[in-house]
Design a protein around this motif. Sequence first.
Motif, PDB file in Angstrom:
ATOM      1  N   ALA A 266       2.026   7.082  -6.370  1.00 56.60           N
ATOM      2  CA  ALA A 266       0.946   8.050  -6.655  1.00 56.60           C
ATOM      3  C   ALA A 266       1.435   9.461  -6.390  1.00 56.60           C
ATOM      4  O   ALA A 266       1.134  10.402  -7.131  1.00 56.60           O
ATOM      5  CB  ALA A 266      -0.268   7.741  -5.788  1.00 56.60           C
ATOM      6  N   ARG A 267       2.214   9.636  -5.340  1.00 58.37           N
ATOM      7  CA  ARG A 267       2.716  10.958  -4.966  1.00 58.37           C
ATOM      8  C   ARG A 267       3.731  11.473  -5.982  1.00 58.37           C
ATOM      9  O   ARG A 267       3.775  12.659  -6.287  1.00 58.37           O
ATOM     10  CB  ARG A 267       3.324  10.874  -3.550  1.00 58.37           C
ATOM     11  CG  ARG A 267       4.120  12.083  -3.080  1.00 58.37           C
ATOM     12  CD  ARG A 267       5.595  11.822  -3.228  1.00 58.37           C
ATOM     13  NE  ARG A 267       6.450  12.870  -2.731  1.00 58.37           N
ATOM     14  CZ  ARG A 267       6.895  13.881  -3.472  1.00 58.37           C
ATOM     15  NH1 ARG A 267       6.502  14.032  -4.722  1.00 58.37           N
ATOM     16  NH2 ARG A 267       7.721  14.766  -2.951  1.00 58.37           N
TER      17      ARG A 267
ATOM     18  N   GLN B 257       0.733  11.191   5.841  1.00 54.76           N
ATOM     19  CA  GLN B 257       0.096   9.917   5.484  1.00 54.76           C
ATOM     20  C   GLN B 257      -0.247   9.132   6.743  1.00 54.76           C
ATOM     21  O   GLN B 257      -1.350   8.574   6.863  1.00 54.76           O
ATOM     22  CB  GLN B 257       0.994   9.061   4.591  1.00 54.76           C
ATOM     23  CG  GLN B 257       0.308   7.737   4.228  1.00 54.76           C
ATOM     24  CD  GLN B 257       1.224   6.711   3.590  1.00 54.76           C
ATOM     25  OE1 GLN B 257       2.331   7.010   3.172  1.00 54.76           O
ATOM     26  NE2 GLN B 257       0.750   5.470   3.534  1.00 54.76           N
TER      27      GLN B 257
ATOM     28  N   HIS C 175       0.837  -1.206   0.000  1.00 55.71           N
ATOM     29  CA  HIS C 175       0.000   0.000   0.000  1.00 55.71           C
ATOM     30  C   HIS C 175       0.873   1.258   0.000  1.00 55.71           C
ATOM     31  O   HIS C 175       0.629   2.193  -0.779  1.00 55.71           O
ATOM     32  CB  HIS C 175      -0.923  -0.011   1.218  1.00 55.71           C
ATOM     33  CG  HIS C 175      -1.619   1.292   1.470  1.00 55.71           C
ATOM     34  ND1 HIS C 175      -2.566   1.820   0.616  1.00 55.71           N
ATOM     35  CD2 HIS C 175      -1.487   2.193   2.476  1.00 55.71           C
ATOM     36  CE1 HIS C 175      -2.995   2.972   1.093  1.00 55.71           C
ATOM     37  NE2 HIS C 175      -2.362   3.232   2.216  1.00 55.71           N
TER      38      HIS C 175
ATOM     39  N   ASN D 283      -8.095   3.314   2.112  1.00 57.85           N
ATOM     40  CA  ASN D 283      -6.776   3.259   1.469  1.00 57.85           C
ATOM     41  C   ASN D 283      -6.789   3.909   0.090  1.00 57.85           C
ATOM     42  O   ASN D 283      -5.798   4.522  -0.317  1.00 57.85           O
ATOM     43  CB  ASN D 283      -6.289   1.819   1.392  1.00 57.85           C
ATOM     44  CG  ASN D 283      -5.717   1.362   2.721  1.00 57.85           C
ATOM     45  OD1 ASN D 283      -5.049   2.125   3.418  1.00 57.85           O
ATOM     46  ND2 ASN D 283      -5.979   0.127   3.101  1.00 57.85           N
ATOM     47  N   VAL D 284      -7.910   3.794  -0.627  1.00 50.22           N
ATOM     48  CA  VAL D 284      -8.014   4.481  -1.924  1.00 50.22           C
ATOM     49  C   VAL D 284      -7.966   5.998  -1.707  1.00 50.22           C
ATOM     50  O   VAL D 284      -7.306   6.732  -2.452  1.00 50.22           O
ATOM     51  CB  VAL D 284      -9.308   4.080  -2.667  1.00 50.22           C
ATOM     52  CG1 VAL D 284      -9.566   4.992  -3.852  1.00 50.22           C
ATOM     53  CG2 VAL D 284      -9.210   2.642  -3.143  1.00 50.22           C
TER      54      VAL D 284
ATOM     55  N   VAL E  89      -6.439   7.589   0.666  1.00 50.77           N
ATOM     56  CA  VAL E  89      -5.061   7.974   0.972  1.00 50.77           C
ATOM     57  C   VAL E  89      -4.251   8.091  -0.319  1.00 50.77           C
ATOM     58  O   VAL E  89      -3.465   9.029  -0.499  1.00 50.77           O
ATOM     59  CB  VAL E  89      -4.420   6.954   1.944  1.00 50.77           C
ATOM     60  CG1 VAL E  89      -2.913   7.133   2.040  1.00 50.77           C
ATOM     61  CG2 VAL E  89      -5.054   7.081   3.326  1.00 50.77           C
ATOM     62  N   ILE E  90      -4.464   7.155  -1.238  1.00 50.60           N
ATOM     63  CA  ILE E  90      -3.737   7.199  -2.510  1.00 50.60           C
ATOM     64  C   ILE E  90      -4.146   8.429  -3.326  1.00 50.60           C
ATOM     65  O   ILE E  90      -3.298   9.114  -3.921  1.00 50.60           O
ATOM     66  CB  ILE E  90      -3.953   5.890  -3.288  1.00 50.60           C
ATOM     67  CG1 ILE E  90      -3.157   4.768  -2.608  1.00 50.60           C
ATOM     68  CG2 ILE E  90      -3.528   6.032  -4.746  1.00 50.60           C
ATOM     69  CD1 ILE E  90      -3.442   3.387  -3.131  1.00 50.60           C
TER      70      ILE E  90
ATOM     71  N   GLN F 209      -3.782   7.660   7.768  1.00 54.25           N
ATOM     72  CA  GLN F 209      -4.026   6.226   7.941  1.00 54.25           C
ATOM     73  C   GLN F 209      -4.753   5.996   9.262  1.00 54.25           C
ATOM     74  O   GLN F 209      -5.665   5.164   9.337  1.00 54.25           O
ATOM     75  CB  GLN F 209      -2.720   5.415   7.921  1.00 54.25           C
ATOM     76  CG  GLN F 209      -1.932   5.408   6.634  1.00 54.25           C
ATOM     77  CD  GLN F 209      -2.583   4.654   5.474  1.00 54.25           C
ATOM     78  OE1 GLN F 209      -2.153   4.769   4.337  1.00 54.25           O
ATOM     79  NE2 GLN F 209      -3.608   3.873   5.725  1.00 54.25           N
TER      80      GLN F 209
ATOM     81  N   ALA G  67      -2.433  11.373  -2.048  1.00 55.46           N
ATOM     82  CA  ALA G  67      -1.031  11.397  -2.481  1.00 55.46           C
ATOM     83  C   ALA G  67      -0.909  11.960  -3.893  1.00 55.46           C
ATOM     84  O   ALA G  67       0.004  12.745  -4.178  1.00 55.46           O
ATOM     85  CB  ALA G  67      -0.441   9.985  -2.425  1.00 55.46           C
ATOM     86  N   THR G  68      -1.837  11.583  -4.800  1.00 56.27           N
ATOM     87  CA  THR G  68      -1.746  12.112  -6.166  1.00 56.27           C
ATOM     88  C   THR G  68      -2.020  13.613  -6.174  1.00 56.27           C
ATOM     89  O   THR G  68      -1.452  14.344  -6.971  1.00 56.27           O
ATOM     90  CB  THR G  68      -2.727  11.441  -7.156  1.00 56.27           C
ATOM     91  OG1 THR G  68      -4.064  11.666  -6.715  1.00 56.27           O
ATOM     92  CG2 THR G  68      -2.496   9.957  -7.269  1.00 56.27           C
TER      93      THR G  68
ATOM     94  N   PRO H  37       1.680  11.439 -10.215  1.00 58.64           N
ATOM     95  CA  PRO H  37       0.223  11.600 -10.159  1.00 58.64           C
ATOM     96  C   PRO H  37      -0.437  11.549 -11.529  1.00 58.64           C
ATOM     97  O   PRO H  37      -1.526  10.994 -11.668  1.00 58.64           O
ATOM     98  CB  PRO H  37       0.048  12.991  -9.520  1.00 58.64           C
ATOM     99  CG  PRO H  37       1.356  13.690  -9.687  1.00 58.64           C
ATOM    100  CD  PRO H  37       2.398  12.629  -9.711  1.00 58.64           C
TER     101      PRO H  37
ATOM    102  N   GLN I 249      -3.445   1.881 -11.314  1.00 59.59           N
ATOM    103  CA  GLN I 249      -3.522   1.512  -9.901  1.00 59.59           C
ATOM    104  C   GLN I 249      -4.036   0.081  -9.760  1.00 59.59           C
ATOM    105  O   GLN I 249      -3.498  -0.710  -8.980  1.00 59.59           O
ATOM    106  CB  GLN I 249      -4.440   2.467  -9.144  1.00 59.59           C
ATOM    107  CG  GLN I 249      -4.535   2.123  -7.657  1.00 59.59           C
ATOM    108  CD  GLN I 249      -5.425   3.060  -6.871  1.00 59.59           C
ATOM    109  OE1 GLN I 249      -5.727   4.162  -7.305  1.00 59.59           O
ATOM    110  NE2 GLN I 249      -5.856   2.616  -5.697  1.00 59.59           N
TER     111      GLN I 249
ATOM    112  N   VAL J 100       1.150   4.425  -2.565  1.00 60.57           N
ATOM    113  CA  VAL J 100       1.061   5.838  -2.146  1.00 60.57           C
ATOM    114  C   VAL J 100       2.276   6.611  -2.663  1.00 60.57           C
ATOM    115  O   VAL J 100       2.149   7.712  -3.190  1.00 60.57           O
ATOM    116  CB  VAL J 100       0.970   5.954  -0.604  1.00 60.57           C
ATOM    117  CG1 VAL J 100       1.080   7.405  -0.158  1.00 60.57           C
ATOM    118  CG2 VAL J 100      -0.336   5.355  -0.101  1.00 60.57           C
TER     119      VAL J 100
END
Lengths: 173, 150
Positions: free
Chosen positions: A142-143, B131, A135, B112-113, B115-116, B135, B119-120, A146, A154, A139
């Motif tokens: 993704a960071r 993060q 996970h 969790n999606v 959180v992702i 969480q 991040a984007t 993006p 994903q 993340v």
Amino acid sequence: MQRGAPWWPRDPWPVRAGAAGTQGAAGSSAGMALSAEDRALVRALWKKLGGNVGVYTTEALERTFLAFPATKTYFSHLDLSPGSAQVRAHGQKVADALSLAVERLDDLPRALSALSHLHACQLRVDPASFPLLGHCLLVTLARHYPGDFSPALQASLDKFLSHVISALASEYR
Amino acid sequence: MGMKGEYYPGKLIGKVLKIFCISNFVSDMVSFHRLLVVYPWTQRFFDSFGNLSSPSAILGNPKVKAHGKKVLTSFGEAIKNMDNLKTAFAKLSELHCDKLHVDPENFKLLGNVMVIILATHFGKEFTPEVQAAWQKLVSAVAIALAHKYH
């Protein structure tokens, strides 16, 4: 996050009624095999990451230790302070293993068999920990990417990681 | 389950929340759309939503958008009630158990999606510390939503 309960779904990629896919070599116990599209997306991303995979796996490790502190219990022998060279070295090991997995998508259980044996018998890491790092890797990517991190990418990455995790846990018992 | 603690999540979460609420992010509802695409079995709860046959169909579906907005609004409430989540979510928990019959595993998936997605959107600002605070929050919300299950 509750330690006893894995965050990933009990049956990660259940085969639905009418689904054409069957379990291939990479299917293992993780459900649907990686489709051609999954493989293409993962390989394309890995090509883009180039020599920087270690940077991202190191960041993923740092994120895992902060977000899921119980995972630090496996690294009491390492200096876990920010920027630690030991964490960076471990991150590179993880990167090398994942890059191997990307090269051997058709044969993950065999490709990762030695690593699975190591984690099961010597390191004895609770396999519930693997998805936590998975996970945090999502993340991290993704960071940093993006624009590339579409739902399709994903999904493919998530499937790939769940196959890696399944291969890694295959020798546990 | 209280949220205040060693991560001073109020300060960290507040920083992200300010941007979390800007109109274009809220109207995108990307977290919910992404849940349905990345974990397609979650579509099982939304048979009445119409066309969910492809990622673009899901993205364009007005009912998905509307539901995503509901979920995001609830999350906003969670942030206001961080010290009292189980009480704040008691009615919603009963609803998800008794009427909607949603497996609580799905709350963790959505968390969790989210959180992702954060991040984007926030890149450099979404540090490991931020993060970790998120969480804790999504985990606490998932637990609160599952609390009234029987």
